[in-house]
Motif scaffolding. Structure first.
Motif, PDB file in Angstrom:
ATOM      1  N   ILE A 180       0.836  -1.206   0.000  1.00  0.00           N
ATOM      2  CA  ILE A 180       0.000   0.000   0.000  1.00  0.00           C
ATOM      3  C   ILE A 180       0.871   1.256   0.000  1.00  0.00           C
ATOM      4  O   ILE A 180       0.617   2.191  -0.769  1.00  0.00           O
ATOM      5  CB  ILE A 180      -0.952  -0.009   1.218  1.00  0.00           C
ATOM      6  N   GLU A 181       1.898   1.273   0.818  1.00  0.00           N
ATOM      7  CA  GLU A 181       2.749   2.465   0.936  1.00  0.00           C
ATOM      8  C   GLU A 181       3.555   2.746  -0.322  1.00  0.00           C
ATOM      9  O   GLU A 181       3.826   3.905  -0.636  1.00  0.00           O
ATOM     10  CB  GLU A 181       3.687   2.319   2.141  1.00  0.00           C
ATOM     11  N   ARG A 182       3.962   1.732  -1.056  1.00  0.00           N
ATOM     12  CA  ARG A 182       4.794   1.969  -2.246  1.00  0.00           C
ATOM     13  C   ARG A 182       3.969   2.139  -3.522  1.00  0.00           C
ATOM     14  O   ARG A 182       4.526   2.333  -4.598  1.00  0.00           O
ATOM     15  CB  ARG A 182       5.824   0.860  -2.400  1.00  0.00           C
ATOM     16  N   TYR A 183       2.664   2.099  -3.399  1.00  0.00           N
ATOM     17  CA  TYR A 183       1.797   2.191  -4.570  1.00  0.00           C
ATOM     18  C   TYR A 183       1.928   3.560  -5.243  1.00  0.00           C
ATOM     19  O   TYR A 183       1.686   4.588  -4.627  1.00  0.00           O
ATOM     20  CB  TYR A 183       0.345   1.942  -4.161  1.00  0.00           C
ATOM     21  N   GLN A 184       2.306   3.562  -6.509  1.00  0.00           N
ATOM     22  CA  GLN A 184       2.415   4.809  -7.280  1.00  0.00           C
ATOM     23  C   GLN A 184       1.111   5.050  -8.016  1.00  0.00           C
ATOM     24  O   GLN A 184       0.696   4.238  -8.841  1.00  0.00           O
ATOM     25  CB  GLN A 184       3.529   4.714  -8.316  1.00  0.00           C
ATOM     26  N   LYS A 185       0.480   6.177  -7.706  1.00  0.00           N
ATOM     27  CA  LYS A 185      -0.790   6.491  -8.357  1.00  0.00           C
ATOM     28  C   LYS A 185      -0.607   7.290  -9.637  1.00  0.00           C
ATOM     29  O   LYS A 185      -1.325   7.086 -10.591  1.00  0.00           O
ATOM     30  CB  LYS A 185      -1.683   7.291  -7.411  1.00  0.00           C
ATOM     31  N   ASP A 186       0.291   8.221  -9.604  1.00  0.00           N
ATOM     32  CA  ASP A 186       0.422   9.140 -10.735  1.00  0.00           C
ATOM     33  C   ASP A 186       1.477   8.658 -11.710  1.00  0.00           C
ATOM     34  O   ASP A 186       2.607   8.411 -11.330  1.00  0.00           O
ATOM     35  CB  ASP A 186       0.773  10.547 -10.237  1.00  0.00           C
ATOM     36  N   TYR A 187       1.065   8.531 -12.938  1.00  0.00           N
ATOM     37  CA  TYR A 187       2.023   8.160 -13.963  1.00  0.00           C
ATOM     38  C   TYR A 187       1.632   8.849 -15.254  1.00  0.00           C
ATOM     39  O   TYR A 187       0.484   8.889 -15.649  1.00  0.00           O
ATOM     40  CB  TYR A 187       2.109   6.635 -14.147  1.00  0.00           C
ATOM     41  N   LYS A 188       2.633   9.431 -15.860  1.00  0.00           N
ATOM     42  CA  LYS A 188       2.465  10.071 -17.156  1.00  0.00           C
ATOM     43  C   LYS A 188       3.658   9.631 -17.989  1.00  0.00           C
ATOM     44  O   LYS A 188       4.784   9.976 -17.702  1.00  0.00           O
ATOM     45  CB  LYS A 188       2.462  11.590 -17.021  1.00  0.00           C
ATOM     46  N   PHE A 189       3.384   8.803 -18.957  1.00  0.00           N
ATOM     47  CA  PHE A 189       4.453   8.334 -19.825  1.00  0.00           C
ATOM     48  C   PHE A 189       3.874   8.076 -21.186  1.00  0.00           C
ATOM     49  O   PHE A 189       2.703   8.237 -21.401  1.00  0.00           O
ATOM     50  CB  PHE A 189       5.159   7.098 -19.259  1.00  0.00           C
ATOM     51  N   PHE A 190       4.655   7.669 -22.094  1.00  0.00           N
ATOM     52  CA  PHE A 190       4.328   7.408 -23.485  1.00  0.00           C
ATOM     53  C   PHE A 190       4.508   8.655 -24.302  1.00  0.00           C
ATOM     54  O   PHE A 190       4.019   9.702 -23.947  1.00  0.00           O
ATOM     55  CB  PHE A 190       2.901   6.873 -23.690  1.00  0.00           C
ATOM     56  N   GLY A 191       5.171   8.501 -25.394  1.00  0.00           N
ATOM     57  CA  GLY A 191       5.358   9.660 -26.239  1.00  0.00           C
ATOM     58  C   GLY A 191       5.770   9.232 -27.609  1.00  0.00           C
ATOM     59  O   GLY A 191       5.873   8.091 -27.925  1.00  0.00           O
TER      60      GLY A 191
END
Length: 191
Positions: A180-191
């Motif tokens: 739960i603590e290491r869960y990354q919610k925000d991701y913006k990738f691809f280009g």
């Protein structure tokens, strides 16, 4: 940690346009599941696969081996005669095996496909997205609160995991807390 999550992320991966909008010609789909152990990832995968194959609900609970080419989980490599035997020393090797199995399913043009791992960190599922691009699969990243509003409730996760003692897949509270603590919610990738 807030339990509010964003909605499903749909990503069309097209090597020519690199567009993020959905293509009508792309029909094959790869679902990338995210969430801590016991939050319902595998159940969601089975229900979704059953619907896509016009199977009765619960059929894949009775016959999980029939889904192994579609529901691709590193945990499968820890199973032996219906019991779960985790070995941290094998984790990297088994993740590689699962990636290869996913590629094999893509080569066979199977769909839908599900990467049924925790995928708490972005880097953990990037290689699956790269495979999807290579084999022209549509990617849907499924956030845990889309199929379970209590996906990050530690007490409920502990209770669910205790019910899995019969198959030795009882993940302890400390490990669940770490997921739960290491869960990354925000991701913006691809280009």
């Amino acid at each position: 940690m807030s339990t509010e999550q964003e909605t499903t992320t749909d990503i069309q991966i097209d090597s020519k346009s690199k567009s993020k909008s959905k293509s009508k010609s792309m029909k094959r789909i790869l679902y990338i599941m995210r969430g801590p152990p016991g939050c319902g990832k595998t159940t969601w995968c089975r229900r979704t696969l059953e619907k896509s194959m016009n199977l009765d609900e619960g059929f894949l609970d009775e016959h999980p081996e029939l889904a192994l080419s579609h529901i691709l989980s590193t945990d499968n490599y820890y199973m032996n005669r219906g019991k779960y035997y985790f070995n941290a020393k094998k984790l990297t090797e088994f993740h590689k095996f699962n990636l290869l199995r996913t590629e094999g399913s893509m080569i066979l043009n199977l769909e839908p496909l599900f990467v049924d791992n925790s995928n708490t960190r972005i880097w953990e599922f990037i290689k699956y997205i790269q495979l999807a691009k290579k084999y022209k699969y549509w990617v849907k990243i499924i956030e845990p609160t889309e199929y379970n509003k209590d996906a990050f409730d530690l007490g409920k996760l502990v209770a669910v995991n205790k019910k899995r003692e019969n198959i030795r897949k009882n993940i302890n509270e400390e490990t669940l807390k770490n997921h739960i603590e290491r869960y990354q919610k925000d991701y913006k990738f691809f280009g």
